[in-house]
Design a protein around this motif. Structure first.
Motif, PDB file in Angstrom:
ATOM      1  N   ASN A 213       1.042  -1.530  -0.132  1.00 27.12           N
ATOM      2  CA  ASN A 213       0.398  -0.600  -0.253  1.00 27.12           C
ATOM      3  C   ASN A 213       0.692   1.324   0.248  1.00 27.12           C
ATOM      4  OD1 ASN A 213      -1.894   2.434   0.545  1.00 27.12           O
ATOM      5  ND2 ASN A 213      -3.134   0.881   2.051  1.00 27.12           N
ATOM      6  N   PRO A 214       0.710   2.409  -0.855  1.00 27.53           N
ATOM      7  CA  PRO A 214       1.507   3.115  -0.871  1.00 27.53           C
ATOM      8  C   PRO A 214       2.208   4.273   0.483  1.00 27.53           C
ATOM      9  CG  PRO A 214       0.090   3.215  -2.741  1.00 27.53           C
ATOM     10  CD  PRO A 214      -0.295   1.947  -2.070  1.00 27.53           C
ATOM     11  N   GLU A 215       0.572   3.814   1.102  1.00 29.99           N
ATOM     12  CA  GLU A 215       0.087   4.617   2.333  1.00 29.99           C
ATOM     13  C   GLU A 215       1.339   4.097   3.426  1.00 29.99           C
ATOM     14  OE1 GLU A 215      -3.428   5.372   3.250  1.00 29.99           O
ATOM     15  OE2 GLU A 215      -3.924   5.528   2.306  1.00 29.99           O
ATOM     16  N   ASP A 216       2.253   2.678   3.159  1.00 31.22           N
ATOM     17  CA  ASP A 216       3.158   2.185   4.499  1.00 31.22           C
ATOM     18  C   ASP A 216       4.335   2.447   3.117  1.00 31.22           C
ATOM     19  OD1 ASP A 216       0.874   1.566   5.593  1.00 31.22           O
ATOM     20  OD2 ASP A 216       0.476  -0.615   4.731  1.00 31.22           O
ATOM     21  N   LEU A 217       4.506   3.402   2.396  1.00 27.76           N
ATOM     22  CA  LEU A 217       5.969   3.498   1.905  1.00 27.76           C
ATOM     23  C   LEU A 217       6.527   5.019   2.524  1.00 27.76           C
ATOM     24  CD1 LEU A 217       5.724   2.774  -2.011  1.00 27.76           C
ATOM     25  CD2 LEU A 217       6.791   1.817   0.169  1.00 27.76           C
ATOM     26  N   PHE A 218       7.856   4.902   2.937  1.00 29.27           N
ATOM     27  CA  PHE A 218       8.414   6.053   3.717  1.00 29.27           C
ATOM     28  C   PHE A 218       9.618   6.191   2.734  1.00 29.27           C
ATOM     29  CE2 PHE A 218       5.712   4.910   6.956  1.00 29.27           C
ATOM     30  CZ  PHE A 218       4.846   6.375   7.640  1.00 29.27           C
ATOM     31  N   ILE A 219       9.794   7.257   1.712  1.00 30.42           N
ATOM     32  CA  ILE A 219      10.927   7.305   1.160  1.00 30.42           C
ATOM     33  C   ILE A 219      11.795   8.863   1.207  1.00 30.42           C
ATOM     34  CG2 ILE A 219      11.245   7.839  -1.321  1.00 30.42           C
ATOM     35  CD1 ILE A 219       8.743   6.632  -2.331  1.00 30.42           C
ATOM     36  N   THR A 220      13.306   8.219   1.448  1.00 29.57           N
ATOM     37  CA  THR A 220      13.506   9.967   2.480  1.00 29.57           C
ATOM     38  C   THR A 220      15.045   9.947   0.682  1.00 29.57           C
ATOM     39  OG1 THR A 220      13.040   9.028   4.574  1.00 29.57           O
ATOM     40  CG2 THR A 220      14.808  10.653   3.520  1.00 29.57           C
ATOM     41  N   GLU A 221      14.886  10.696   1.170  1.00 27.67           N
ATOM     42  CA  GLU A 221      16.914  11.527  -0.096  1.00 27.67           C
ATOM     43  C   GLU A 221      17.644  11.249   0.714  1.00 27.67           C
ATOM     44  OE1 GLU A 221      16.033  14.175  -3.606  1.00 27.67           O
ATOM     45  OE2 GLU A 221      17.457  12.795  -4.210  1.00 27.67           O
ATOM     46  N   ILE A 222      18.774  11.186   0.073  1.00 28.56           N
ATOM     47  CA  ILE A 222      20.033  10.843   0.927  1.00 28.56           C
ATOM     48  C   ILE A 222      20.918  11.698  -0.160  1.00 28.56           C
ATOM     49  CG2 ILE A 222      21.491   9.902   1.994  1.00 28.56           C
ATOM     50  CD1 ILE A 222      19.910   7.313   1.931  1.00 28.56           C
ATOM     51  N   PRO A 223      21.242  12.894   0.143  1.00 29.73           N
ATOM     52  CA  PRO A 223      22.154  13.451  -0.594  1.00 29.73           C
ATOM     53  C   PRO A 223      23.330  12.429  -0.995  1.00 29.73           C
ATOM     54  CG  PRO A 223      21.617  14.791   1.327  1.00 29.73           C
ATOM     55  CD  PRO A 223      20.771  13.611   1.353  1.00 29.73           C
TER      56      PRO A 223
END
Length: 696
Positions: A213-223
């Protein structure tokens, strides 16, 4: 409890067949000189999907071939190799081999192992020209589908809740398609992936949405500069002696720089809310805001995208179930007609509520019948998609250049007819390429473009579907056809119309080819084409102009199951006329009837003389009226030809369920089928096209 795996295998077989068809379509459409990256990616995805499904079900032979195919396609799409016509030919051959292997697993058909080995060798040979060699299929799949041969510009950390090992492997493999992917175990038995990629957060969400489920995803961009170099992944695992080193809590918060990006909830938050607590001028904050802006833009572009993958819009149903449903609807239509006939004699005032209910039942039955019939309808693209490959191969074999185009591929036709029309169309297309379109040099000499044009079109016309096979070749040779007809002993005359001359090519054993080849020339085929189309209740006509090309027109009813008909009576018999052929009905004046010596009778209708067909003479029955002025004339039209049918009276209009006579009795001239009326009697359905042909 045991699980029946056969149903899942069948789903794989069906999906693999669709993917192979899609692969062939894409390969035939790709621009070899300047291929579009999206087309190459789409071809690669079909191969990857087939490989994944085959591996899941342990079908190793298909997975083996698709591994080589996929690797070669990957090299091409990454720009490590230039796409050539040789590649396209090899991929098409590989597709044929995969189809053969698929049929082997599905039906037990024989698989030519030598051909399989040849394809593998061919793909390996082509790979030798690549800067990256194709390795054998690995025993254990790696998440890092791409080596660090390209400079990735972005890095994302993707966290998700607990999932099964199978789903974890699947997510890893799919994310690996986007770049260099590494798995990390979190302290609460969850996992995360660190992905070096050039993709966007929207791409990551699209891939993971198939499982999570897209609501369960956590996406963080890392330098990029914040990622420490890893000498060996074994460092992270303690070289096999120690438990994995727990990640600091800051990792979950974007290494202390950013809040985790919730793929779903971020869509409803402003950039200011997402950046709360982060210095406004920070480069890291700007980077995080850019990620959030990308997801927002994706949501505005297609707000339902994240949910579209969650819900299936189709369901696979066996054709036998649809046929059973069609038969039950047919019986319901007959029952409804019986009820309507029984209530016709009732007093409308005394039985108002009953008659109203019967009327409602009639409307509901018709709506239900139309809805069920639409289930059985299929787009003509199901047929048209078979021809681009055949045209390409046959033109190459004959040394000709052919441009193939289709129109009206979305036009729908009954499944029962769409499968039976494949063979006739195949023969007509082959004939157009072999006999119609000239060699390139001949076309140049005649002032034509060296590549011939072959078109296949479909369109609805009244209650029929009209299919046309048209080419811009040399056209039919009238003199040559007449000479061959005389040689074969056919009854011909020099003053025959062109339309009648063209019909001669449908005679059994008729061929004007001087050389017999494996393509055509034996005189079998065109007669079979016409017989098959006639058996489907259709007609075939030809238009041709010498030096300009030929067009073959096929007209078929949309369905053979249920039709709207007009009941007519002659003597004591009731017949059904297809309503789509009826123009009008009238009672003529004596001065409008003219007898032509030795030719028959005609009737004048609005300054036009039409042939008059007395139905009682056709079937040899005793009519109530022998004078056309005392009976009724029904004006019929098929294929642009009109005639007047002389009957005793009109009974009414109704839907009828078509029953096949041929399978239970024999072919009856002038009759296309039968139906059961509301009173239980059987009525014959007239073949209008056959009746009009008798008047020529």
């Amino acid at each position: 409890m045991t699980i029946d795996m056969s149903q899942f295998y069948q789903v794989f077989f069906d999906e693999a067949e669709e993917l192979l068809a899609e692969m062939e379509k894409l390969l035939l459409a790709v621009n070899i000189s300047d291929p579009d990256s999206e087309d190459l990616n789409a071809i690669f995805r079909t191969a990857h999907s087939i490989k994944g499904g085959a591996s899941t079900f342990g079908i190793s032979d298909m997975a083996d071939v698709t591994h080589f195919l996929e690797s070669l396609l990957d090299n091409i799409r990454k720009g490590e190799m230039a796409l050539t016509a040789e590649h396209v030919d090899a991929f098409l051959v590989a597709k044929d081999i995969l189809k053969m292997q698929l049929n082997g697993h599905r039906t037990g058909a024989e698989v030519d192992q030598e051909a399989v080995a040849d394809v593998r060798m061919m793909l390996q040979s082509l790979a030798q020209h690549s800067t990256t060699q194709i390795a054998p299929p690995p025993k254990v799949e790696s998440y890092a589908q791409k080596e660090n041969t390209e400079q990735y510009k972005r890095c994302f950390r993707v966290e998700f809740p607990k999932v099964s090992d199978i789903d974890l492997e699947a997510i890893g493999e799919e994310l690996g398609l986007l770049g260099d992917n590494q798995k990390e175990k979190l302290d609460d038995n969850r996992f995360a992936f660190v992905l070096n990629t050039n993709a966007t957060p929207d791409d990551i969400i699209a891939i993971c949405s198939f499982i999570l489920n897209p609501e369960d995803l956590f996406i963080t961009e890392i330098p990029i500069h914040a990622i420490p170099e890893r000498e060996n992944n074994e460092d992270e695992l303690g070289y096999g002696f120690f438990d994995p080193i727990d990640k600091p809590d800051e990792a979950k918060l974007g290494y202390g720089f950013f809040e985790p990006l919730n793929a779903a909830h971020a869509l409803d938050r402003t950039p200011e809310e997402l950046m709360k607590g982060v210095p406004a001028k920070s480069d890291k904050a700007a980077a995080a805001q850019a990620v959030q802006a990308e997801v927002k833009a994706a949501a505005k572009k297609d707000p339902d995208k994240t949910h579209a993958n969650q819900e299936s819009t189709t369901i696979r149903v066996g054709i036998e179930k649809v046929d059973q449903l069609i038969n039950l609807i047919g019986e319901l239509v007959i029952t409804q007609a019986m009820l309507e006939q029984r209530t016709n004699d009732l007093d409308p005032l005394e039985h108002e509520r009953l008659l109203s209910s019967v009327g409602q039942l009639t409307r509901n039955t018709r709506d239900l019948q139309e809805a069920v019939m639409s289930i059985r309808m299929m787009p003509m693209d199901y047929v048209f998609s078979r021809f681009p490959r055949m045209v390409r191969d046959l033109a190459s074999k004959l040394g000709k250049k052919v441009e193939f185009v289709t129109y009206g591929a979305s036009t729908e036709l009954d499944k029962g007819l769409i499968e039976r029309i494949v063979d006739p169309l195949t023969h007509l297309v082959r004939n157009s390429i072999d006999h119609g379109i000239e060699m390139p040099q001949v076309r140049k000499d005649e002032g034509k473009y060296e590549a011939g044009r072959l078109s296949l079109s479909a369109a609805h016309q009244g209650g029929n579907i009209v299919i046309e096979v048209s080419d811009d070749g040399g056209g039919l040779n009238r003199e040559k056809i007449l000479a061959k007809a005389k040689e074969n002993g056919l009854a011909v005359a020099d003053n025959m119309s062109d339309a009648d001359v063209w019909q001669l090519i449908f005679a059994p054993g008729f061929s004007t080819a001087e050389i017999v080849t494996d393509v055509s020339g034996r005189g079998v085929g065109m007669d079979v084409v016409k017989r098959n189309i006639t058996n489907m209740g259709g007609v075939v006509d030809i238009r041709s102009a010498r030096g300009f090309g030929t067009t073959i027109v096929i007209s078929l009813p949309l369905t053979l199951a249920i039709l709207d008909g007009m009941s007519i009576r002659v003597g004591e018999e009731v017949y059904i006329l297809p309503l789509s052929c009826v123009v009008e009905s009238l009672q003529p004046e004596p001065e409008d009837i003219k007898d032509i010596s030795g030719k028959g009778t005609v009737v004048k209708v609005r300054e036009e003389y039409l042939p008059l067909i007395a139905l009682h003479n056709v079937f040899g029955i005793t009519p109530r009226f022998s004078n056309p002025c005392e009976g009724i004339l029904v004006i019929l039209e098929v294929e642009g030809k009109r005639a007047a049918l002389f009957i005793d009276e009109l009974v009414g209009q109704q839907q009828v369920v078509v029953k096949n006579i041929e399978s239970n009795y024999k072919k009856v001239p002038g009759v296309s089928g039968a139906t059961i009326l509301g009173d239980g009697c059987v009525a014959l359905i007239l073949d209008v096209a056959a009746l009009l042909r008798t008047t020529r």
